[in-house]
Scaffold this motif. Structure first.
Motif, PDB file in Angstrom:
ATOM      1  N   ARG A 129     -24.075   8.087  37.018  1.00  0.00           N
ATOM      2  CA  ARG A 129     -23.550   6.825  36.268  1.00  0.00           C
ATOM      3  C   ARG A 129     -22.457   7.349  36.131  1.00  0.00           C
ATOM      4  O   ARG A 129     -22.446   8.965  35.599  1.00  0.00           O
ATOM      5  CB  ARG A 129     -24.598   7.176  34.720  1.00  0.00           C
ATOM      6  CG  ARG A 129     -23.784   5.766  33.944  1.00  0.00           C
ATOM      7  CD  ARG A 129     -24.623   4.756  33.336  1.00  0.00           C
ATOM      8  NE  ARG A 129     -23.977   4.073  32.264  1.00  0.00           N
ATOM      9  CZ  ARG A 129     -24.966   2.961  31.573  1.00  0.00           C
ATOM     10  NH1 ARG A 129     -26.630   3.199  31.699  1.00  0.00           N
ATOM     11  NH2 ARG A 129     -24.304   2.702  30.509  1.00  0.00           N
ATOM     12  N   ALA A 130     -21.201   6.976  35.329  1.00  0.00           N
ATOM     13  CA  ALA A 130     -19.816   7.265  35.115  1.00  0.00           C
ATOM     14  C   ALA A 130     -19.103   6.571  33.981  1.00  0.00           C
ATOM     15  O   ALA A 130     -19.685   5.621  34.179  1.00  0.00           O
ATOM     16  CB  ALA A 130     -18.781   6.937  36.423  1.00  0.00           C
ATOM     17  N   SER A 131     -18.082   6.761  33.818  1.00  0.00           N
ATOM     18  CA  SER A 131     -17.317   6.046  32.541  1.00  0.00           C
ATOM     19  C   SER A 131     -16.125   6.886  32.962  1.00  0.00           C
ATOM     20  O   SER A 131     -15.889   7.910  33.443  1.00  0.00           O
ATOM     21  CB  SER A 131     -18.309   7.251  31.164  1.00  0.00           C
ATOM     22  OG  SER A 131     -16.899   6.668  29.853  1.00  0.00           O
ATOM     23  N   SER A 132     -15.329   5.828  32.246  1.00  0.00           N
ATOM     24  CA  SER A 132     -13.168   5.943  32.552  1.00  0.00           C
ATOM     25  C   SER A 132     -13.273   6.430  31.368  1.00  0.00           C
ATOM     26  O   SER A 132     -11.885   6.744  31.687  1.00  0.00           O
ATOM     27  CB  SER A 132     -13.417   4.689  33.107  1.00  0.00           C
ATOM     28  OG  SER A 132     -13.003   3.621  31.803  1.00  0.00           O
ATOM     29  N   GLN A 133     -14.214   7.003  30.582  1.00  0.00           N
ATOM     30  CA  GLN A 133     -13.307   7.475  29.047  1.00  0.00           C
ATOM     31  C   GLN A 133     -13.555   8.936  29.529  1.00  0.00           C
ATOM     32  O   GLN A 133     -14.781  10.139  29.478  1.00  0.00           O
ATOM     33  CB  GLN A 133     -14.135   6.781  27.664  1.00  0.00           C
ATOM     34  CG  GLN A 133     -13.829   7.759  26.825  1.00  0.00           C
ATOM     35  CD  GLN A 133     -12.594   7.479  26.484  1.00  0.00           C
ATOM     36  OE1 GLN A 133     -11.895   6.961  25.941  1.00  0.00           O
ATOM     37  NE2 GLN A 133     -11.852   8.656  26.440  1.00  0.00           N
ATOM     38  N   ILE A 134     -12.451   9.510  29.635  1.00  0.00           N
ATOM     39  CA  ILE A 134     -12.309  11.599  29.864  1.00  0.00           C
ATOM     40  C   ILE A 134     -12.486  12.033  29.135  1.00  0.00           C
ATOM     41  O   ILE A 134     -12.604  11.034  27.648  1.00  0.00           O
ATOM     42  CB  ILE A 134     -11.009  11.492  30.938  1.00  0.00           C
ATOM     43  CG1 ILE A 134     -10.785  10.535  32.176  1.00  0.00           C
ATOM     44  CG2 ILE A 134     -11.123  12.519  31.195  1.00  0.00           C
ATOM     45  CD1 ILE A 134     -11.921  10.403  33.051  1.00  0.00           C
ATOM     46  N   SER A 135     -13.574  13.196  29.072  1.00  0.00           N
ATOM     47  CA  SER A 135     -13.247  13.911  27.869  1.00  0.00           C
ATOM     48  C   SER A 135     -13.221  15.574  28.273  1.00  0.00           C
ATOM     49  O   SER A 135     -14.321  15.611  29.538  1.00  0.00           O
ATOM     50  CB  SER A 135     -14.267  13.765  26.935  1.00  0.00           C
ATOM     51  OG  SER A 135     -16.163  13.969  27.856  1.00  0.00           O
ATOM     52  N   LEU A 136     -13.484  15.804  27.926  1.00  0.00           N
ATOM     53  CA  LEU A 136     -12.801  17.529  28.426  1.00  0.00           C
ATOM     54  C   LEU A 136     -13.205  18.717  26.467  1.00  0.00           C
ATOM     55  O   LEU A 136     -13.027  18.600  25.419  1.00  0.00           O
ATOM     56  CB  LEU A 136     -11.218  18.822  28.369  1.00  0.00           C
ATOM     57  CG  LEU A 136     -10.317  16.996  29.071  1.00  0.00           C
ATOM     58  CD1 LEU A 136      -9.303  18.019  30.035  1.00  0.00           C
ATOM     59  CD2 LEU A 136     -11.155  17.677  30.670  1.00  0.00           C
TER      60      LEU A 136
END
Length: 512
Positions: A129-136
């Motif tokens: 499952r993926a998200s287009s909200q990137i976080s580092l």
């Protein structure tokens, strides 16, 4: 009184195992193998393969065998970060739980490029499952490009500390970036948080360059390996020991801690004992119990854990426990012990999804409430999100637990090739009956008098001894001479038919 916590790492070329001990008891276990490397947190430049409005989702080709699943609710409303390449923005109508609609900007179309991050590992045949909200994620902070707010970990409960950290993070937050303060940041000063933020900003600049230059589909950011992510995420001040048995990993972890948290270097040690590290800490024998369905309870009784496609079912049994008091009181005691053990096993086995627990029936509502409160209390130490409903009149407790990766059972085991994961195999009588029906169809369709039948050696032995009269009767009834051939590679319930006249395998032709 807080539990004494230790992290023990066993690293070999074939796998890396990380154990979290709490007061000497195994609380969590993480396993990473080369053929199943961690993808959680990885960022990919992907291609939208198919948008499915009816599912409120899209499937993203990210360069692996199975596509990533991107639900519309995981598509971020993200603005530009002012760098080389803005994060792709999409627009679609999203329906929330209340049935209300709102729009996300810029259309998501088939074949367009999109940046995604894995938020849940692949499980079975399903892609991640993926998200287009990137976080580092860093040691103390999480950087969220394209956002303009900040947050504090809910696990930081001291009000004054929350105020201090909120004020601090607002003063250092870059424009067009969001920041989340992690639990391990509690008690740390501005210089430490600024250093972590600078490291994250450097990672973001490198990532932006790859977003602009790399060809989709491709991996553009790989999160830390499991061992390092555990150190980053779980190494809090209450960890008293971090023991590693690999010199290389020890040097790498030492360098990492020296850079991000030099004050906790004293807890790191290289294990040099002759006894394997997991044996020394008495972890190995506890791991064996993880794959067992039946878990005994201290003082009597046991629980049985079954994982199915749809959900996990847990049954609480009294066993031979009788007790000295009435049935209600005895049942309450067993259920309370079971509630504590279930909370521990869910965390230890990393079981997620929908879970149903069948407790021993309790007549009084106050007793059902005690069991419910006990399992809720024990789940507080679990990092995974849980949602628990009160026990029903029938003694069933329903709950969900956040699932980020497959349960450990699937790491250690694979479905049985004989029963295909059902736990049951056809009886000998069922196999013989099915074989006879196949022979009947073969004779009716071909009228051929001879047949070569290839079977498992155990089945061949049975047909030549105990079932010899039945086998002869079968040949006489259908007027066919059958020659048996043994093949140990076949399943016990499998057979293959070969036609001498047609000179080919005809098994499938006369199967149902």
């Amino acid at each position: 009184m807080k539990a004494t916590k230790e992290i023990i790492i066993n690293s070999t070329p074939s796998e890396t195992r990380i154990a979290m001990l709490e007061d000497g008891e195994l609380a969590e276990l993480f396993v990473e193998r080369p053929q199943h490397e961690r993808t959680l947190g990885n960022i990919y430049k992907g291609i939208v393969r198919k948008v499915v409005p009816g599912m409120q989702a899209a499937f993203i080709n990210y360069g692996e065998e199975t596509d990533a699943f991107l639900h519309f609710s995981d598509v971020a409303e993200v603005g530009s970060t002012g760098g080389l390449s803005p994060i792709p923005i999409v627009e679609m109508i999203v329906v929330n739980e209340k049935g209300e609609k709102h729009t996300i900007r810029s259309p998501l179309k088939n074949n367009q490029e999109i940046i995604i991050q894995v938020i849940k590992e692949p499980i079975g045949s399903k892609g991640p499952r993926a998200s287009s909200q990137i976080s580092l994620a860093g040691r103390y902070l999480v950087l969220i490009p394209g956002q303009n707010d900040s947050g504090i970990s809910r696990r930081i409960i001291n009000i004054e500390e929350r105020k201090r950290l909120r004020k601090l993070v607002r003063s250092i937050r870059p424009k067009n970036f969001g920041l989340i303060v992690r639990t391990v940041a509690e008690g740390h000063d501005e210089n430490e948080l600024r250093g972590d933020l600078q490291s994250l900003m450097d990672h973001w600049k490198d990532l932006e360059t790859k977003i602009h230059s790399e060809t989709a589909p491709s991996l553009i950011y790989q999160d830390l390996s499991m061992a390092f992510s555990i150190v980053r995420d779980l190494f809090t001040p209450d960890i008293s020991v971090l023991a590693v048995d690999s010199r290389k990993l020890y040097r790498d972890v030492h360098s990492y801690l020296k850079e991000v948290s030099p004050q906790i270097l004293d807890t790191l040690s290289l294990y040099r004992g002759r006894t394997p590290i997991f044996d020394h800490y008495k972890i190995e024998q506890r791991i064996e119990s993880i794959i067992s369905r039946k878990v005994p309870l201290d003082g009597g009784g046991h629980i049985v854990i079954d994982l199915t496609e749809a959900m996990v079912s847990i049954d609480v049994n009294s066993g031979r426990y009788i007790g000295k008091k009435d049935h209600e009181e005895n049942s309450l005691k067993i259920n309370l012990r079971a509630a504590r053990e279930i909370a521990r096993q869910l965390r230890l086995r990393d079981i997620g999804g929908l879970i149903a627990v069948d407790f021993i029936d309790l007549i009084e509502e106050k007793n059902r409430r005690k069991v419910y409160d006990e399992i809720k209390k024990k789940l507080r130490s679990d990092r995974a999100k849980t949602d628990v409903l009160p026990i029903s009149y029938f003694g069933i407790l329903e709950m969900t637990r956040q699932r980020l990766r497959p349960a450990l059972l699937y790491t250690f085991n694979e479905p049985c090739s004989s029963c295909r994961g059902t736990g049951m195999v056809p009886s000998l009588e069922t196999i013989i009956t099915r074989m006879e029906r196949w022979i009947s169809r073969f004779r009716h369709g071909t009228r051929e008098p001879r047949l070569l039948l290839t079977v498992h050696p155990d089945l061949a032995a049975a047909l030549r001894t105990d079932l010899k009269p039945r086998f002869r009767q079968m040949m006489l009834k259908h007027l066919v001479h059958i020659k048996l051939k043994e093949d140990p590679t076949l399943r016990a319930d499998e057979f293959q038919g070969y036609s001498y006249r047609q000179k080919r395998d005809i098994t499938a032709q006369y199967d149902i």
